[in-house]
Design a protein around this motif. Structure first.
Motif, PDB file in Angstrom:
ATOM      1  N   ARG A 127       0.843  -1.270  -0.162  1.00  0.00           N
ATOM      2  CA  ARG A 127      -0.110  -0.054  -0.048  1.00  0.00           C
ATOM      3  C   ARG A 127       1.048   1.161  -0.055  1.00  0.00           C
ATOM      4  O   ARG A 127       1.995   1.291   0.417  1.00  0.00           O
TER       5      ARG A 127
ATOM      6  N   GLY B 137      -2.603 -15.159  11.701  1.00  0.00           N
ATOM      7  CA  GLY B 137      -2.975 -15.021  13.097  1.00  0.00           C
ATOM      8  C   GLY B 137      -1.863 -14.161  13.882  1.00  0.00           C
ATOM      9  O   GLY B 137      -1.402 -13.319  13.299  1.00  0.00           O
ATOM     10  N   ALA B 138      -1.717 -14.663  15.187  1.00  0.00           N
ATOM     11  CA  ALA B 138      -0.663 -13.891  16.075  1.00  0.00           C
ATOM     12  C   ALA B 138      -0.167 -14.933  17.247  1.00  0.00           C
ATOM     13  O   ALA B 138      -0.533 -15.861  17.494  1.00  0.00           O
TER      14      ALA B 138
ATOM     15  N   GLY C 124      -4.776  -4.314  11.737  1.00  0.00           N
ATOM     16  CA  GLY C 124      -3.771  -4.400  13.046  1.00  0.00           C
ATOM     17  C   GLY C 124      -4.447  -3.627  14.152  1.00  0.00           C
ATOM     18  O   GLY C 124      -4.163  -4.066  15.321  1.00  0.00           O
ATOM     19  N   ASP C 125      -5.232  -2.338  13.747  1.00  0.00           N
ATOM     20  CA  ASP C 125      -5.701  -1.592  14.815  1.00  0.00           C
ATOM     21  C   ASP C 125      -6.857  -2.312  15.545  1.00  0.00           C
ATOM     22  O   ASP C 125      -6.942  -2.154  16.808  1.00  0.00           O
TER      23      ASP C 125
ATOM     24  N   LYS D 218       1.648  -9.857  15.522  1.00  0.00           N
ATOM     25  CA  LYS D 218       0.784  -9.810  14.603  1.00  0.00           C
ATOM     26  C   LYS D 218       1.327 -10.509  13.238  1.00  0.00           C
ATOM     27  O   LYS D 218       2.416 -10.063  12.736  1.00  0.00           O
ATOM     28  N   LYS D 219       0.769 -11.572  12.547  1.00  0.00           N
ATOM     29  CA  LYS D 219       1.201 -12.234  11.641  1.00  0.00           C
ATOM     30  C   LYS D 219       0.131 -12.385  10.253  1.00  0.00           C
ATOM     31  O   LYS D 219       0.013 -13.143   9.656  1.00  0.00           O
TER      32      LYS D 219
ATOM     33  N   PRO E 155      -6.873  -4.539   3.511  1.00  0.00           N
ATOM     34  CA  PRO E 155      -6.313  -5.112   4.783  1.00  0.00           C
ATOM     35  C   PRO E 155      -6.165  -3.866   5.838  1.00  0.00           C
ATOM     36  O   PRO E 155      -5.651  -4.248   7.043  1.00  0.00           O
ATOM     37  N   THR E 156      -6.411  -2.812   5.324  1.00  0.00           N
ATOM     38  CA  THR E 156      -6.100  -1.494   6.158  1.00  0.00           C
ATOM     39  C   THR E 156      -7.109  -1.520   7.330  1.00  0.00           C
ATOM     40  O   THR E 156      -8.228  -1.646   7.314  1.00  0.00           O
ATOM     41  N   GLY E 157      -6.523  -1.229   8.453  1.00  0.00           N
ATOM     42  CA  GLY E 157      -7.351  -1.161   9.690  1.00  0.00           C
ATOM     43  C   GLY E 157      -7.160  -2.485  10.647  1.00  0.00           C
ATOM     44  O   GLY E 157      -7.463  -2.569  11.799  1.00  0.00           O
TER      45      GLY E 157
ATOM     46  N   ASN F  94      -7.979 -11.942  16.812  1.00  0.00           N
ATOM     47  CA  ASN F  94      -7.731 -12.402  15.534  1.00  0.00           C
ATOM     48  C   ASN F  94      -9.182 -12.424  14.924  1.00  0.00           C
ATOM     49  O   ASN F  94      -9.157 -12.097  13.474  1.00  0.00           O
TER      50      ASN F  94
ATOM     51  N   ASN G 127       3.208   0.297  14.379  1.00  0.00           N
ATOM     52  CA  ASN G 127       2.414   0.827  13.159  1.00  0.00           C
ATOM     53  C   ASN G 127       3.418   1.659  12.112  1.00  0.00           C
ATOM     54  O   ASN G 127       2.778   2.831  11.782  1.00  0.00           O
TER      55      ASN G 127
ATOM     56  N   ARG H  82      -7.760 -21.044  10.075  1.00  0.00           N
ATOM     57  CA  ARG H  82      -6.827 -21.558   8.847  1.00  0.00           C
ATOM     58  C   ARG H  82      -6.112 -22.991   9.495  1.00  0.00           C
ATOM     59  O   ARG H  82      -5.895 -23.017  10.516  1.00  0.00           O
TER      60      ARG H  82
ATOM     61  N   ARG I 188       4.527   3.505   8.979  1.00  0.00           N
ATOM     62  CA  ARG I 188       4.266   3.713   7.723  1.00  0.00           C
ATOM     63  C   ARG I 188       5.580   4.525   7.173  1.00  0.00           C
ATOM     64  O   ARG I 188       5.888   5.624   7.777  1.00  0.00           O
TER      65      ARG I 188
ATOM     66  N   SER J 208       4.035  -5.848  14.294  1.00  0.00           N
ATOM     67  CA  SER J 208       3.447  -6.853  13.088  1.00  0.00           C
ATOM     68  C   SER J 208       4.589  -7.039  12.215  1.00  0.00           C
ATOM     69  O   SER J 208       5.449  -6.187  12.028  1.00  0.00           O
TER      70      SER J 208
HETATM   71  P1  ATP Z   1      -2.204  -2.841   9.484  1.00  0.00           P
HETATM   72  O1  ATP Z   1      -1.810  -2.733   8.222  1.00  0.00           O
HETATM   73  O2  ATP Z   1      -3.498  -2.274   9.955  1.00  0.00           O
HETATM   74  O3  ATP Z   1      -1.261  -1.682  10.240  1.00  0.00           O
HETATM   75  P2  ATP Z   1      -0.787  -4.944  11.004  1.00  0.00           P
HETATM   76  O4  ATP Z   1       0.335  -5.058   9.909  1.00  0.00           O
HETATM   77  O5  ATP Z   1      -0.644  -4.066  12.170  1.00  0.00           O
HETATM   78  O6  ATP Z   1      -2.209  -4.341  10.046  1.00  0.00           O
HETATM   79  P3  ATP Z   1      -1.785  -7.767  10.345  1.00  0.00           P
HETATM   80  O7  ATP Z   1      -0.803  -8.566  11.001  1.00  0.00           O
HETATM   81  O8  ATP Z   1      -1.600  -7.297   8.973  1.00  0.00           O
HETATM   82  O9  ATP Z   1      -1.456  -6.337  11.290  1.00  0.00           O
HETATM   83  O10 ATP Z   1      -3.213  -7.637  10.834  1.00  0.00           O
HETATM   84  C1  ATP Z   1      -3.547  -7.824  12.087  1.00  0.00           C
HETATM   85  C2  ATP Z   1      -4.260  -9.161  12.604  1.00  0.00           C
HETATM   86  O11 ATP Z   1      -5.755  -9.154  11.710  1.00  0.00           O
HETATM   87  C3  ATP Z   1      -3.712 -10.496  12.331  1.00  0.00           C
HETATM   88  O12 ATP Z   1      -3.046 -10.800  13.210  1.00  0.00           O
HETATM   89  C4  ATP Z   1      -4.879 -11.482  12.032  1.00  0.00           C
HETATM   90  O13 ATP Z   1      -5.582 -11.797  13.360  1.00  0.00           O
HETATM   91  C5  ATP Z   1      -5.800 -10.333  11.240  1.00  0.00           C
HETATM   92  N1  ATP Z   1      -5.643 -10.446   9.780  1.00  0.00           N
HETATM   93  C6  ATP Z   1      -5.034  -9.500   9.128  1.00  0.00           C
HETATM   94  N2  ATP Z   1      -5.253  -9.881   7.640  1.00  0.00           N
HETATM   95  C7  ATP Z   1      -5.855 -10.903   7.649  1.00  0.00           C
HETATM   96  C8  ATP Z   1      -6.451 -12.026   6.764  1.00  0.00           C
HETATM   97  N3  ATP Z   1      -6.276 -11.851   5.359  1.00  0.00           N
HETATM   98  N4  ATP Z   1      -7.284 -12.891   7.158  1.00  0.00           N
HETATM   99  C9  ATP Z   1      -7.393 -13.328   8.472  1.00  0.00           C
HETATM  100  N5  ATP Z   1      -7.246 -12.350   9.457  1.00  0.00           N
HETATM  101  C10 ATP Z   1      -6.294 -11.210   9.023  1.00  0.00           C
END
Ligand code: ATP
Ligand code: MG
Length: 314
Positions: free
Chosen positions: A102, A231-232, A257-258, A226-227, A253-255, A282, A167, A314, A169, A195
Motif C-alpha cells: 500500500r 494470526g498472532a 492491526g488496529d 501480528k502475522k 487490509p487497512t485497519g 484475531n 504501526n 486456517r 508507515r 506486526s
Molecule cells: P495494519 O495494516 O492495519 O497496520 P498490521 O500490519 O498491524 O495491520 P496484520 O498482521 O496485517 O497487522 O493484521 C492484524 C491481525 O488481523 C492479524 O494478526 C490477523 O489476526 C488479522 N488479519 C489480518 N489479515 C488477515 C487475513 N487476510 N485473514 C484473516 N485475518 C487477518
C-alpha cells in the motif's frame, strides 16, 4: 471496567478503486472513510463495550464531522476531540499495488490533526483513564509526541498501563524525533503489538525468539506479534501462545492491526487469558479485512463472538 484512552491522528481515507491504479493520473476514488490508526483502535474498543476515548483534532468540516459521528455511534468518548475552524481535517490517500503493498499520501502534520494538544478536555479524559494506547504513526511531530508522552506519564503516575503498536508507515517515518519517540514509548510500554518485521526494529537479535527475549528483558509485560492472515503469537516470561487466523476473503487490509490491537488490549484489561484475548483479537482483525474502509469492518462484541463460534480458522 477499565477506561482506555488513545491520542493521535484522526483522518479520512480516500482510496484508489482499482489495484495497480496510480495517483500520477486521474482515476476513480472511493471514500471518504473515517480513519486514523488511533481512531480505528478506539472505535473497535468501544464497539467491544470497553470504555474508550480519543484525544485528537479535526477541522470544522464534513470530514471531521464524519469521524466524530462514527466514533460516537460506536460508543467512544469524543469529548477530547477538538474542532478547529480554519483548518481542514487530515487525509490519507491510498493506492494498492499488485504485490499487495500500500502507498499513502498523508496530510497529517499540516492538517487539523497536527493541532493535537493536551488541553482541558484531554486532561479531563486522562483523569478517568486506566490505560493509554500509543500508535507509532501518532508520533508525527514534536507536538504530537508531547501529547503521547504526557498521556503516558499521567496514566502511569496513577498505576495505569500502556500499550504500544509501532504501526510504521514509511511515508511518515522520516518525521523529526519519531525514532527517538518510538524508543521512549516502548521503554514505558506494558504491551507491545508489533506486526511482522516491526519486531526487529527495537532489538539487536535477528530471529524472533532472540528479539522476544531481549524485549521482555527490557520490562515489557507481554509481546503480541501480528502475522496477518496467519494470526498472532503472544509472548510473556512464562512462554508463548499461538493462535491461528480466521479464514476470510481479504477485501481491504487497512485497519486490521488496529482492530486486532484494540480487541487484545480490551480483553487483557478485563483479565482474559491470553488465548481468549487472541481469539477475539484475531476475529476482529479478520472481520476488519472483509470490508473496504478501515473502520467499516468494526463489529460489536455479539457479532464478533458469533464469528468466533463458527471456528473457521486456517
Ligand atoms: P495494519 O495494516 O492495519 O497496520 P498490521 O500490519 O498491524 O495491520 P496484520 O498482521 O496485517 O497487522 O493484521 C492484524 C491481525 O488481523 C492479524 O494478526 C490477523 O489476526 C488479522 N488479519 C489480518 N489479515 C488477515 C487475513 N487476510 N485473514 C484473516 N485475518 C487477518
Ligand atoms: Mg499496523
Amino acid at each position: 471496567m477499565k477506561k482506555l484512552v488513545g491520542a493521535g491522528e484522526i483522518l479520512v481515507e480516500i482510496m484508489a478503486e482499482r489495484i495497480g491504479q496510480s495517483f500520477l493520473e486521474p482515476g476513480p476514488l472511493l471514500g471518504p472513510y473515517p480513519s486514523g490508526a488511533p481512531a480505528i483502535f478506539i472505535g473497535q474498543a468501544a464497539a467491544l463495550s470497553q470504555p474508550a476515548g480519543l484525544i485528537g483534532a479535526v477541522g470544522d468540516d464534513d470530514f471531521g464531522r464524519l469521524n466524530i459521528e462514527r466514533l460516537r455511534t460506536l460508543g467512544a468518548d469524543v469529548s477530547a476531540i477538538a474542532v478547529h475552524k480554519g483548518h481542514a481535517t487530515g487525509t490519507a490517500f491510498v493506492t494498492y499495488r499488485a504485490d499487495a503493498s500500500r502507498h499513502f499520501v498523508f496530510n497529517i502534520r499540516n492538517s487539523a490533526a497536527g493541532l493535537i494538544e493536551t488541553n482541558a478536555a484531554a486532561i479531563n479524559l486522562l483523569a478517568g483513564a486506566d490505560h493509554v494506547h500509543v500508535m507509532g504513526s501518532s508520533l508525527f511531530s514534536d507536538r504530537a509526541i508531547a501529547v503521547a508522552l504526557s498521556a503516558i506519564e499521567t496514566v502511569k503516575a496513577k498505576g495505569g498501563t500502556v500499550s504500544f503498536d509501532p504501526n510504521i508507515r514509511r511515508e511518515i517515518m522520516q518525521a523529526s524525533g519519531m525514532r527517538a519517540a518510538l524508543d521512549q514509548v516502548l521503554a514505558q510500554a506494558d504491551i507491545f503489538l508489533p506486526s511482522g518485521e516491526e519486531l526487529f526494529l527495537f532489538s539487536s537479535a535477528r530471529d524472533e525468539k532472540g528479539a522476544v527475549e531481549e524485549l521482555l528483558a527490557r520490562g515489557l509485560s507481554c509481546i503480541v506479534l501480528k502475522k496477518g492472515a496467519a494470526g498472532a503469537v503472544y509472548h510473556d516470561r512464562h512462554g508463548a501462545v499461538a493462535s491461528s487466523g480466521y479464514a476470510v476473503d481479504e477485501v481491504d487490509p487497512t485497519g486490521a492491526g488496529d482492530c486486532f490491537g484494540a480487541a487484545f488490549v480490551s480483553f487483557w484489561l478485563r483479565g482474559a487469558a491470553p488465548a481468549e484475548a487472541l481469539r477475539i483479537a484475531n476475529a476482529c482483525g479478520a472481520l476488519a479485512v472483509t470490508r473496504k474502509g478501515p473502520m467499516e469492518g468494526i463489529f460489536p462484541l455479539e457479532a464478533v463472538e458469533a464469528f468466533v463460534a463458527t471456528g473457521n480458522t486456517r
